[in-house]
Enzyme design. Sequence first.
Site, short mmCIF file in Angstrom:
data_model
loop_
_atom_site.label_atom_id
_atom_site.label_comp_id
_atom_site.label_asym_id
_atom_site.label_seq_id
_atom_site.Cartn_x
_atom_site.Cartn_y
_atom_site.Cartn_z
N ARG A 55 0.97 -1.14 -0.02
CA ARG A 55 -0.11 -0.01 0.04
C ARG A 55 0.85 1.29 0.08
O ARG A 55 0.50 2.26 -0.62
CB ARG A 55 -0.92 -0.01 1.23
CG ARG A 55 -1.80 1.34 1.26
CD ARG A 55 -2.97 1.28 2.10
NE ARG A 55 -3.01 0.45 3.18
CZ ARG A 55 -2.22 0.76 4.28
NH1 ARG A 55 -1.53 1.58 4.33
NH2 ARG A 55 -2.41 -0.28 5.43
N TYR A 108 -16.49 15.60 -16.46
CA TYR A 108 -16.91 14.07 -16.56
C TYR A 108 -18.07 13.86 -15.43
O TYR A 108 -17.77 14.62 -14.30
CB TYR A 108 -15.91 12.97 -16.28
CG TYR A 108 -16.31 11.89 -15.70
CD1 TYR A 108 -17.13 11.05 -16.68
CD2 TYR A 108 -15.99 11.23 -14.71
CE1 TYR A 108 -17.79 9.72 -16.55
CE2 TYR A 108 -16.29 9.59 -14.32
CZ TYR A 108 -17.19 9.19 -15.11
OH TYR A 108 -17.95 7.87 -14.97
N ASP A 180 -7.38 17.91 -15.49
CA ASP A 180 -7.85 16.52 -15.91
C ASP A 180 -7.29 16.42 -17.52
O ASP A 180 -7.96 16.81 -18.44
CB ASP A 180 -9.14 16.26 -15.69
CG ASP A 180 -9.46 14.71 -15.73
OD1 ASP A 180 -8.74 14.22 -16.72
OD2 ASP A 180 -10.31 14.44 -15.46
N LYS A 205 -8.25 5.27 -19.59
CA LYS A 205 -8.43 5.28 -21.12
C LYS A 205 -7.35 5.37 -22.03
O LYS A 205 -6.98 4.32 -22.14
CB LYS A 205 -8.87 7.04 -21.01
CG LYS A 205 -10.02 7.30 -20.06
CD LYS A 205 -11.19 6.61 -20.17
CE LYS A 205 -12.42 6.50 -19.32
NZ LYS A 205 -12.58 6.50 -18.00
O1 P1T Z 1 -13.59 5.97 -14.63
P1 P1T Z 1 -12.50 6.21 -13.65
O2 P1T Z 1 -11.01 5.71 -13.88
O3 P1T Z 1 -12.57 6.46 -12.32
O4 P1T Z 1 -12.09 7.79 -14.03
C1 P1T Z 1 -13.02 9.04 -13.85
C2 P1T Z 1 -12.88 9.92 -15.05
C3 P1T Z 1 -11.90 11.08 -14.91
N1 P1T Z 1 -11.82 12.21 -15.72
C4 P1T Z 1 -12.26 11.82 -16.74
C5 P1T Z 1 -12.02 13.13 -17.92
C6 P1T Z 1 -12.96 10.67 -17.29
O5 P1T Z 1 -13.42 10.75 -18.52
C7 P1T Z 1 -13.48 9.68 -16.28
C8 P1T Z 1 -14.14 8.70 -16.59
N2 P1T Z 1 -15.08 8.86 -17.78
C9 P1T Z 1 -15.55 7.81 -18.34
C10 P1T Z 1 -15.72 6.49 -17.91
C11 P1T Z 1 -16.33 8.21 -19.60
O6 P1T Z 1 -16.96 7.34 -20.29
O7 P1T Z 1 -16.36 9.45 -19.71
#
Ligand code: P1T
Length: 388
Positions: A55, A108, A180, A205
């Site tokens: 951790r 998002y 972001d 992503k």
């Molecule tokens: O899904 P996660 O790994 O927790 O990430 C969140 C997140 C944060 N910032 C952006 C710009 C994002 O697009 C996302 C997650 N987005 C999707 C799941 C989507 O389909 O847009």
Amino acid sequence: MGNYKYGFSTKAIHTGETPDFREGATGDVVSPIHLSTTFARKKVEQPTSGYEYTRSSNPTRKALEEKLASLENAKHGFTFSSGLAAETTLLLSLLNPGDHIAAFDDLYGGTKRLFNKVFSKYNFGVTYVDATISENVRKGINKSTKLIWLETPSNPLLKICDIREIASIAHENNILLVVDNTFLSPYFQRPLDLGADVVIHSSTKYIGGHSDTLGGAIIVNDEEIAEKVAYHQNATGAVLSPFDSYLTMRGLKTLSVRLEQHQKNAFAVADYLSSHPKVKKVIYPGLESHPQHKLATSQTDGFGGVLSFEIDGDINDAKLFLEKLQIFALAESLGGVESLIELPSLMTHASVDKEIREKAGITDTLIRVSVGIEDINDLIDDLKQALA
Ligand code: P1T
């Protein structure tokens, strides 16, 4: 491997994974997956290898964190079990109850839900502003503001914010700027070089790139912020697992070639849709028709693989089109090698109140596409038959 000496792809492949030639070591070219949750020591007072417990730190995760930091031209990287876990840890690290965030109004949906429904319970304030006009950000800050939070390009409307201008507004007011960088990845945009203080990623992503590992990252230069994040990463515990660290690292090595192809296909899809009579409008920062195309060009090396468009008709036409597609998977998420398509109003942004959503421009017929790296003719043929 130093940050500035090598090119992007060399760093993506080699940083954090230098073969170990010490006596008894095996010289692995690929960093091994260190599954051990704990690390033995010879003396009570001192961890022999520098590692104590996964951790707190783990060699596979560390290799990824070094690689990611080097790609953003940064000193420190921290990886988490999802993008939202990274965001949560950042907020816990940098804010106290009563503090305020000035945030872009196109984010998002899950990030807005985290701000509005989770952190609001602990008395953190948020003001949403249209940050495409930098002066609006100045109007949205107050004496409790500690963070300005941007996505650029934003999800799902691909709006662009001026990172340099907003960084100076932040710093004039002793506020930190968080960007972001999920949509472009460090291959196309490096916000820290433009003045931001913190970069956030959903590595689920483009960074992972194959839709098979969930993760998030915080990347910073500032030692004080890094110390706070390291403390909270360990204290709250939403770390990236060794196996996910390995998968993310494996994906990261091909980031540059994937993104070039994503972008090439995205341009072709944007051009095709722009001339289709059943499409009302196409939003892609690479198109000269995008209202901030020039700004995008001035702060990025490319426009990415995501675009949005409005279909001519109502929500049922949009649904029918989406359900007719054969290659594009009707699915949330983006940034994987396969093409994904979705309806933000009922999918990724369904958690945002309808009124706020519509005010921001996320209509019922807005469709978001993450253009994959399949053969472009197959993608265009698929769109053609579904639009017909
Ligand atoms: O899904 P996660 O790994 O927790 O990430 C969140 C997140 C944060 N910032 C952006 C710009 C994002 O697009 C996302 C997650 N987005 C999707 C799941 C989507 O389909 O847009």
